[in-house]
Design a protein around this motif. Structure first.
Motif, PDB file in Angstrom:
ATOM      1  N   SER A 211      -2.583 -10.083   7.875  1.00 10.12           N
ATOM      2  CA  SER A 211      -3.913 -10.621   8.118  1.00 10.12           C
ATOM      3  C   SER A 211      -4.745  -9.736   7.001  1.00 10.12           C
ATOM      4  O   SER A 211      -6.004 -10.355   7.026  1.00 10.12           O
ATOM      5  CB  SER A 211      -4.115 -10.314   9.498  1.00 10.12           C
ATOM      6  N   VAL A 212      -4.266  -8.929   6.532  1.00 10.81           N
ATOM      7  CA  VAL A 212      -5.161  -8.097   5.734  1.00 10.81           C
ATOM      8  C   VAL A 212      -4.646  -7.965   4.284  1.00 10.81           C
ATOM      9  O   VAL A 212      -5.179  -7.114   3.475  1.00 10.81           O
ATOM     10  CB  VAL A 212      -5.337  -6.715   6.267  1.00 10.81           C
ATOM     11  N   GLN A 213      -3.467  -8.571   4.022  1.00  7.65           N
ATOM     12  CA  GLN A 213      -3.079  -8.294   2.541  1.00  7.65           C
ATOM     13  C   GLN A 213      -3.228  -9.764   1.954  1.00  7.65           C
ATOM     14  O   GLN A 213      -3.053 -10.918   2.415  1.00  7.65           O
ATOM     15  CB  GLN A 213      -1.601  -8.064   2.606  1.00  7.65           C
ATOM     16  N   SER A 214      -3.366  -9.593   0.376  1.00  8.04           N
ATOM     17  CA  SER A 214      -3.223 -10.721  -0.417  1.00  8.04           C
ATOM     18  C   SER A 214      -2.852 -10.403  -1.913  1.00  8.04           C
ATOM     19  O   SER A 214      -2.488  -9.022  -2.054  1.00  8.04           O
ATOM     20  CB  SER A 214      -4.660 -11.396  -0.421  1.00  8.04           C
ATOM     21  N   HIS A 215      -2.928 -11.087  -2.866  1.00  2.55           N
ATOM     22  CA  HIS A 215      -2.563 -10.810  -4.161  1.00  2.55           C
ATOM     23  C   HIS A 215      -3.562  -9.655  -4.574  1.00  2.55           C
ATOM     24  O   HIS A 215      -3.294  -9.164  -5.680  1.00  2.55           O
ATOM     25  CB  HIS A 215      -2.426 -11.923  -4.914  1.00  2.55           C
ATOM     26  N   LEU A 216      -4.742  -9.657  -4.165  1.00  2.45           N
ATOM     27  CA  LEU A 216      -5.922  -8.536  -4.418  1.00  2.45           C
ATOM     28  C   LEU A 216      -5.589  -7.338  -3.835  1.00  2.45           C
ATOM     29  O   LEU A 216      -6.332  -6.418  -4.132  1.00  2.45           O
ATOM     30  CB  LEU A 216      -7.129  -9.381  -4.069  1.00  2.45           C
ATOM     31  N   GLY A 217      -4.574  -7.021  -2.788  1.00  2.00           N
ATOM     32  CA  GLY A 217      -4.551  -5.980  -2.254  1.00  2.00           C
ATOM     33  C   GLY A 217      -4.685  -6.193  -0.576  1.00  2.00           C
ATOM     34  O   GLY A 217      -4.676  -7.001  -0.232  1.00  2.00           O
ATOM     35  N   PHE A 218      -5.316  -4.990  -0.160  1.00  2.00           N
ATOM     36  CA  PHE A 218      -5.548  -5.025   1.349  1.00  2.00           C
ATOM     37  C   PHE A 218      -6.909  -4.775   1.659  1.00  2.00           C
ATOM     38  O   PHE A 218      -7.741  -3.967   0.833  1.00  2.00           O
ATOM     39  CB  PHE A 218      -4.733  -3.803   1.883  1.00  2.00           C
ATOM     40  N   THR A 219      -7.413  -5.550   2.598  1.00  2.00           N
ATOM     41  CA  THR A 219      -8.606  -5.443   3.083  1.00  2.00           C
ATOM     42  C   THR A 219      -9.142  -4.417   4.214  1.00  2.00           C
ATOM     43  O   THR A 219     -10.061  -3.886   4.554  1.00  2.00           O
ATOM     44  CB  THR A 219      -9.414  -6.854   3.792  1.00  2.00           C
ATOM     45  N   SER A 220      -8.050  -3.671   4.516  1.00  2.00           N
ATOM     46  CA  SER A 220      -7.793  -2.561   5.475  1.00  2.00           C
ATOM     47  C   SER A 220      -6.844  -1.683   5.151  1.00  2.00           C
ATOM     48  O   SER A 220      -5.726  -2.079   4.539  1.00  2.00           O
ATOM     49  CB  SER A 220      -7.753  -3.202   6.847  1.00  2.00           C
ATOM     50  N   HIS A 221      -7.073  -0.309   5.434  1.00  2.00           N
ATOM     51  CA  HIS A 221      -5.912   0.588   5.074  1.00  2.00           C
ATOM     52  C   HIS A 221      -5.540   1.067   3.736  1.00  2.00           C
ATOM     53  O   HIS A 221      -4.743   1.695   3.596  1.00  2.00           O
ATOM     54  CB  HIS A 221      -4.755   0.300   6.048  1.00  2.00           C
ATOM     55  N   GLY A 222      -6.412   0.497   2.832  1.00  2.00           N
ATOM     56  CA  GLY A 222      -6.110   0.610   1.279  1.00  2.00           C
ATOM     57  C   GLY A 222      -6.650   2.199   1.116  1.00  2.00           C
ATOM     58  O   GLY A 222      -7.170   2.882   1.729  1.00  2.00           O
ATOM     59  N   ILE A 223      -6.161   2.563  -0.240  1.00  2.00           N
ATOM     60  CA  ILE A 223      -6.344   4.030  -0.394  1.00  2.00           C
ATOM     61  C   ILE A 223      -7.828   4.474  -0.673  1.00  2.00           C
ATOM     62  O   ILE A 223      -8.035   5.415  -0.246  1.00  2.00           O
ATOM     63  CB  ILE A 223      -5.580   4.395  -1.765  1.00  2.00           C
ATOM     64  N   GLU A 224      -8.837   3.348  -0.945  1.00  2.00           N
ATOM     65  CA  GLU A 224     -10.222   3.949  -0.804  1.00  2.00           C
ATOM     66  C   GLU A 224     -10.841   4.184   0.424  1.00  2.00           C
ATOM     67  O   GLU A 224     -11.728   4.873   0.282  1.00  2.00           O
ATOM     68  CB  GLU A 224     -10.811   2.650  -1.493  1.00  2.00           C
ATOM     69  N   SER A 225     -10.017   3.952   1.431  1.00  2.00           N
ATOM     70  CA  SER A 225     -10.522   4.420   2.775  1.00  2.00           C
ATOM     71  C   SER A 225     -10.166   5.875   3.113  1.00  2.00           C
ATOM     72  O   SER A 225     -10.447   6.492   4.163  1.00  2.00           O
ATOM     73  CB  SER A 225      -9.895   3.518   3.840  1.00  2.00           C
ATOM     74  N   PHE A 226      -9.327   6.457   2.161  1.00  4.31           N
ATOM     75  CA  PHE A 226      -8.822   8.030   2.324  1.00  4.31           C
ATOM     76  C   PHE A 226      -9.974   8.565   2.215  1.00  4.31           C
ATOM     77  O   PHE A 226     -10.808   8.623   1.102  1.00  4.31           O
ATOM     78  CB  PHE A 226      -7.976   8.374   1.375  1.00  4.31           C
ATOM     79  N   GLU A 227     -10.376   9.403   3.190  1.00  4.97           N
ATOM     80  CA  GLU A 227     -11.330  10.489   3.253  1.00  4.97           C
ATOM     81  C   GLU A 227     -11.330  11.667   2.410  1.00  4.97           C
ATOM     82  O   GLU A 227     -10.173  12.463   2.509  1.00  4.97           O
ATOM     83  CB  GLU A 227     -12.112  10.732   4.421  1.00  4.97           C
ATOM     84  N   VAL A 228     -11.917  12.009   1.412  1.00  5.51           N
ATOM     85  CA  VAL A 228     -11.616  13.425   0.618  1.00  5.51           C
ATOM     86  C   VAL A 228     -11.447  14.544   1.269  1.00  5.51           C
ATOM     87  O   VAL A 228     -11.854  14.584   2.282  1.00  5.51           O
ATOM     88  CB  VAL A 228     -12.928  13.523  -0.506  1.00  5.51           C
ATOM     89  N   TYR A 229     -10.149  14.872   1.005  1.00  6.54           N
ATOM     90  CA  TYR A 229     -10.077  16.304   1.655  1.00  6.54           C
ATOM     91  C   TYR A 229     -10.083  17.717   1.114  1.00  6.54           C
ATOM     92  O   TYR A 229      -9.644  17.750  -0.204  1.00  6.54           O
ATOM     93  CB  TYR A 229      -8.397  16.185   2.079  1.00  6.54           C
ATOM     94  N   VAL A 230     -11.033  18.268   1.918  1.00  8.38           N
ATOM     95  CA  VAL A 230     -11.165  19.737   1.301  1.00  8.38           C
ATOM     96  C   VAL A 230     -11.115  20.664   2.390  1.00  8.38           C
ATOM     97  O   VAL A 230     -12.021  20.552   3.289  1.00  8.38           O
ATOM     98  CB  VAL A 230     -12.580  19.904   0.564  1.00  8.38           C
ATOM     99  N   GLY A 231      -9.988  21.526   2.506  1.00  9.78           N
ATOM    100  CA  GLY A 231      -9.697  22.196   3.745  1.00  9.78           C
ATOM    101  C   GLY A 231      -8.632  22.991   3.713  1.00  9.78           C
ATOM    102  O   GLY A 231      -7.806  23.020   2.522  1.00  9.78           O
ATOM    103  N   ARG A 232      -8.103  23.497   4.683  1.00  9.89           N
ATOM    104  CA  ARG A 232      -6.907  24.505   4.833  1.00  9.89           C
ATOM    105  C   ARG A 232      -5.607  23.687   4.735  1.00  9.89           C
ATOM    106  O   ARG A 232      -5.542  22.519   5.210  1.00  9.89           O
ATOM    107  CB  ARG A 232      -7.072  24.964   6.079  1.00  9.89           C
ATOM    108  N   ALA A 233      -4.958  24.170   3.830  1.00 10.57           N
ATOM    109  CA  ALA A 233      -3.570  23.676   3.734  1.00 10.57           C
ATOM    110  C   ALA A 233      -2.487  24.837   4.276  1.00 10.57           C
ATOM    111  O   ALA A 233      -2.660  25.885   3.729  1.00 10.57           O
ATOM    112  CB  ALA A 233      -3.098  23.328   2.439  1.00 10.57           C
ATOM    113  N   ALA A 234      -1.564  24.329   5.427  1.00  9.03           N
ATOM    114  CA  ALA A 234      -0.673  25.333   5.584  1.00  9.03           C
ATOM    115  C   ALA A 234       0.558  25.109   4.927  1.00  9.03           C
ATOM    116  O   ALA A 234       0.881  23.951   4.580  1.00  9.03           O
ATOM    117  CB  ALA A 234      -0.143  25.099   7.127  1.00  9.03           C
ATOM    118  N   VAL A 235       1.029  26.286   4.156  1.00 11.19           N
ATOM    119  CA  VAL A 235       2.416  26.243   3.221  1.00 11.19           C
ATOM    120  C   VAL A 235       3.562  26.589   4.032  1.00 11.19           C
ATOM    121  O   VAL A 235       3.457  27.839   4.337  1.00 11.19           O
ATOM    122  CB  VAL A 235       1.889  27.012   2.021  1.00 11.19           C
ATOM    123  N   LEU A 236       4.181  25.678   4.069  1.00 11.62           N
ATOM    124  CA  LEU A 236       5.628  25.983   4.959  1.00 11.62           C
ATOM    125  C   LEU A 236       6.716  25.984   3.902  1.00 11.62           C
ATOM    126  O   LEU A 236       7.326  24.958   3.596  1.00 11.62           O
ATOM    127  CB  LEU A 236       5.907  24.969   6.004  1.00 11.62           C
TER     128      LEU A 236
END
Length: 265
Positions: A84-109
């Motif tokens: 329902s959200v994919q076509s040859h143009l990509g995705f209208t939902s859950h695409g990488i542009e919806s990733f919110e910039v992360y600036v914060g703590r990273a736990a290093v394991l």
């Protein structure tokens, strides 16, 4: 430089992108060529410019997986039917542009350090017990970086890809451990954030299903973590901002780890 960054160390956690670099056979390769060379066009004042054309898959080099990257039984994270959200143009939902910039703590394991080796063996499955043994607290909303030492093998393409001998990475139990602690994003050094057994290739990726589809946790792959692991830190400030390619299932990223002069972010 702002006072709070005075004396800070900034580590680039991205692998360099070039033709022929190690990558998953499931994705289009990275290619770059000069489209215009100096001298092809010379301006009246003698000036000249060069430029290139770049062709790449979204999951080549250090990159972030969007939630659109994996479906299970035709369904994306949150119960969204992929069709329902994919076509040859990509995705209208859950695409990488919806990733919110992360600036914060990273736990290093650093699981390799727990085992007293610089690099975990090919095909090694990281367990929940391994993650516990790192002794690093993970708080809801954190980024979690899993050290296997595998980025030290970047210059051995056949070994790095792991088609024959596999690659180390988290198994299903470790994925559950990460999700249960509320990690917002997880990252590792291998092409796939998975345990890849010898001879199996990327046939089945259960950790991707658990994190991307079931829990909505983004994945960063092919990170150059060994300079960070060599510092021995167990946490850092992480800046993570993938290219906002609308509708894409993933995009290149240049993660930055910031280590304050005092050693604690």
């Amino acid at each position: 430089m702002p006072d709070f960054l005075a004396g800070a160390t900034v580590l680039d956690l991205a692998q360099p992108m070039r033709r022929g670099m190690p990558q998953s056979p499931n994705h289009p390769p990275f290619r770059m060529a000069l489209e215009r060379r100096h001298g092809d066009l010379v301006r009246p004042d003698g000036g000249s410019a060069a430029n290139e054309i770049i062709v790449t898959g979204g999951h080549v080099g250090t990159h972030v997986d969007a939630l659109a990257h994996v479906s299970q039984d035709g369904v994306l994270h949150g119960g969204v039917p992929a069709a329902s959200v994919q076509s040859h143009l990509g995705f209208t939902s859950h695409g990488i542009e919806s990733f919110e910039v992360y600036v914060g703590r990273a736990a290093v394991l650093d699981v390799a350090r727990v085992h007293g080796v610089p690099v975990l063996p090919a095909g090694y499955e990281i367990t929940a017990e391994d993650l516990d043994a790192c002794g690093v607290a993970v708080h809801p909303g954190d980024a979690v970086l899993i050290g296997t030492g595998w980025s030290r093998r970047w210059d051995e393409p056949d070994v790095f890809v792991g088609q024959r001998d596999g690659t180390p990475g988290p198994g299903v139990a470790a994925a559950g451990w990460l999700a249960s602690r509320g990690a917002r994003v997880v990252g590792g050094e291998t092409i796939a954030f998975e345990c890849i057994p010898p001879g199996r290739g990327h046939a089945v990726l259960p950790v991707h299903r658990i994190l991307l589809v079931e829990r909505g946790v983004h994945i960063v792959e092919t990170m150059r973590l060994h300079p960070l692991l060599d510092t021995g830190v167990t946490e850092c400030l992480l800046v993570l901002n993938p290219l906002p390619i609308v509708g894409a299932t993933g995009a290149p990223v240049r993660p930055l780890a910031i280590l304050p002069a005092g050693g604690t972010p």
